[in-house]
Design an enzyme around this catalytic site. Structure first.
Site, PDB file in Angstrom:
ATOM      1  N   GLU A 154      36.678 127.558  24.947  1.00 60.60           N
ATOM      2  CA  GLU A 154      37.991 127.223  24.527  1.00 60.60           C
ATOM      3  C   GLU A 154      38.671 128.558  24.519  1.00 60.60           C
ATOM      4  O   GLU A 154      39.880 129.082  25.050  1.00 60.60           O
ATOM      5  CB  GLU A 154      38.378 126.613  23.115  1.00 60.60           C
ATOM      6  CG  GLU A 154      37.884 125.127  23.052  1.00 60.60           C
ATOM      7  CD  GLU A 154      39.200 124.382  24.235  1.00 60.60           C
ATOM      8  OE1 GLU A 154      40.078 124.782  24.458  1.00 60.60           O
ATOM      9  OE2 GLU A 154      38.684 123.042  24.090  1.00 60.60           O
ATOM     10  N   HIS A 208      46.838 121.647  29.021  1.00 67.19           N
ATOM     11  CA  HIS A 208      45.828 122.258  28.517  1.00 67.19           C
ATOM     12  C   HIS A 208      44.482 122.085  29.222  1.00 67.19           C
ATOM     13  O   HIS A 208      43.814 122.656  29.857  1.00 67.19           O
ATOM     14  CB  HIS A 208      45.589 122.075  27.161  1.00 67.19           C
ATOM     15  CG  HIS A 208      44.297 122.567  26.598  1.00 67.19           C
ATOM     16  ND1 HIS A 208      44.160 123.871  26.256  1.00 67.19           N
ATOM     17  CD2 HIS A 208      43.186 121.733  26.192  1.00 67.19           C
ATOM     18  CE1 HIS A 208      42.981 124.033  25.804  1.00 67.19           C
ATOM     19  NE2 HIS A 208      42.473 122.855  25.944  1.00 67.19           N
ATOM     20  N   SER A 231      45.686 128.220  29.063  1.00 63.36           N
ATOM     21  CA  SER A 231      46.715 127.405  28.865  1.00 63.36           C
ATOM     22  C   SER A 231      47.833 127.713  27.942  1.00 63.36           C
ATOM     23  O   SER A 231      48.844 127.019  27.700  1.00 63.36           O
ATOM     24  CB  SER A 231      46.475 126.109  28.781  1.00 63.36           C
ATOM     25  OG  SER A 231      45.673 126.223  27.247  1.00 63.36           O
ATOM     26  N   HIS A 286      41.436 124.025  31.407  1.00 64.71           N
ATOM     27  CA  HIS A 286      39.851 123.749  31.712  1.00 64.71           C
ATOM     28  C   HIS A 286      39.467 123.564  33.183  1.00 64.71           C
ATOM     29  O   HIS A 286      38.498 124.216  33.456  1.00 64.71           O
ATOM     30  CB  HIS A 286      39.421 122.538  30.743  1.00 64.71           C
ATOM     31  CG  HIS A 286      39.297 122.715  29.529  1.00 64.71           C
ATOM     32  ND1 HIS A 286      38.139 123.064  28.934  1.00 64.71           N
ATOM     33  CD2 HIS A 286      40.221 122.223  28.335  1.00 64.71           C
ATOM     34  CE1 HIS A 286      38.313 122.953  27.342  1.00 64.71           C
ATOM     35  NE2 HIS A 286      39.679 122.565  27.179  1.00 64.71           N
TER      36      HIS A 286
HETATM   37 FE   LIG Z   1      40.351 122.416  25.278  1.00 67.84          FE
END
Ligand SMILES: [Fe+2]
Length: 313
Positions: free
Chosen positions: A204, A143, A226, A148
Site C-alpha cells: 500500500e 485505487h 492513487s 494496484h
Molecule cells: Fe489497496
C-alpha cells in the site's frame, strides 16, 4: 435475480462509494464476490474516473517506479470512462496470471491473502463521489485499478505478492495446531496484525530506491500511486521519515489510515520484497510474530474467523 434493489436506485446515483444500492444488496446477501454491473455506472461516475486519471499522469511520471509506468502502458486504461474488469484482465492475465476479481467491499483477511496466493486481486467496483476526489477512507475502483493493478503486470512484483499470500496459509496452519483456545486467538491476532502491517508498508505505501546510487526514491505502493496529494508528499516532504524496510521494524509499527503517513519504508527492489515475504513466513513459523507491538490495525472477529476456518479444512 429476484432482488429488485438495483432498480430502486435514485436516478443518477450509479455506483458511487457508500451510495450504491447494488452493493448494499450484495452485502446484505453476504455475497463477497460479485460481477461488475457496468450498466449502473452513471455519467458522473465515468467523468470522475476521467478527472482522477488525467491529473495523475504528471505525478506518476515524476514519482512512480518504472515498473509501474510500464504496467500503466500495458493496461491501456480508458481516459474517459470507468474500465471494465474483463478488459483489464485481458491485458494482465497473459503477463503474470493475475486477474482483478470484483468484490462487494471488505474481504476478511484470510480470504484476501488467499486470493493473492491464487493470483486473484479482490477489486472494488464503486468509485468515489466526484465532489470529493481527494479524501476517501474506503478503497474504490480508482485505487484498486489505477493504484494496484499496474504493479500486477510485473512478474517480480506479482511473485512477491503471491509469496506474501502464502504466509497466511502458514499462519492458519500453525494456529490450527494450538490447543489452548485463548493462546490460539492471542497468537493469531498478533500474526494477522503483523501481516497487515507488512502489507500496509509495502503493497500500500511502499517506497523503492531509484536506479543508480543517487537516484531519488520512487513509489510502488498503491495508496501513494492513487493519491494525488500524498504521492508527492511521500517523496518530497521533509517531515516524512523514510526508513529501510526490515521485518522487525515494520511488524511492530502501528499505522493510522486517516491522514498522510508520517513514516514510510524503503525496499531495494522487487527481489528484495520477495525475500522479505519469504522471511516473513520464517518468522511466522518460528513464532517470532506472536507478540508484535499492540496498536493499529485492529483485528476483527471476521478476520480471526477467516483464519480459523481456513486452518480447520
Ligand atoms: Fe489497496
Amino acid at each position: 435475480m429476484s432482488n429488485a434493489a438495483p432498480h430502486a436506485l435514485p436516478p443518477g446515483s450509479g455506483l458511487t462509494t457508500t451510495k450504491a444500492a447494488f452493493i448494499e444488496a450484495a452485502r446484505a446477501r453476504g455475497d463477497v464476490y460479485i460481477h461488475q454491473p457496468y450498466e449502473l455506472y452513471s455519467a458522473d461516475n465515468h467523468a470522475t474516473w476521467g478527472r482522477l486519471l488525467a491529473r495523475m499522469h504528471d505525478r506518476w511520471e515524476r514519482f512512480a517506479n518504472h515498473r509501474y509506468l510500464e504496467g500503466l502502458e500495458r493496461l491501456h486504461l480508458p481516459p474517459d470512462r470507468v474500465p471494465r474488469l474483463e478488459e483489464i484482465n485481458r491485458f494482465m492475465k497473459p503477463l503474470t496470471g493475475f486477474v482483478a476479481r470484483p468484490v462487494s467491499g471488505y474481504v476478511p483477511s484470510y480470504v484476501f491473502f488467499d486470493c493473492l496466493r491464487r493470483r486473484e486481486f479482490p477489486t472494488t467496483v464503486t468509485i468515489r463521489d466526484g465532489a470529493r476526489l481527494d479524501y476517501l477512507p474506503e478503497p474504490d475502483i480508482f485505487h484498486d485499478i489505477a493504484g494496484h493493478v499496474p504493479m500486477h503486470t510485473d512478474r517480480a512484483f506479482a511473485d512477491a505478492l503471491v509469496r506474501f499470500g502464502e504466509c497466511a496459509a502458514a499462519a492458519a496452519e500453525i494456529a490450527s495446531r494450538i490447543v489452548d483456545e485463548h493462546e490460539k486467538l492471542r497468537r493469531l491476532t498478533s500474526n494477522i496484525r503483523a501481516m497487515s502491517r507488512f502489507f500496509w508498508f509495502s503493497i500500500e505505501f511502499g517506497l523503492m530506491r531509484g536506479l543508480g546510487a543517487h537516484a531519488p526514491l520512487k513509489a510502488y505502493g498503491s495508496g501513494l500511486l492513487s493519491s494525488y496529494g500524498e504521492l508527492a508528499h511521500a517523496i518530497e516532504a521533509p517531515d516524512v521519515a523514510r526508513a529501510p524496510f526490515t521485518i522487525e521494524r515494520v511488524v511492530n509499527q502501528p499505522f493510522e489510515i486517516d491522514h498522510y503517513q508520517p513514516l514510510l519504508f524503503v525496499v531495494d527492489g522487487f527481489d528484495h520484497l520477495y525475500a522479505l515475504a519469504d522471511e516473513l513466513e520464517d518468522w511466522i513459523v518460528q513464532g517470532r510474530l506472536d507478540d508484535v507491538a499492540a496498536g493499529e490495525p485492529a483485528v476483527s472477529e471476521s478476520d480471526l474467523r477467516s483464519f480459523l476456518e481456513a486452518g480447520a479444512v
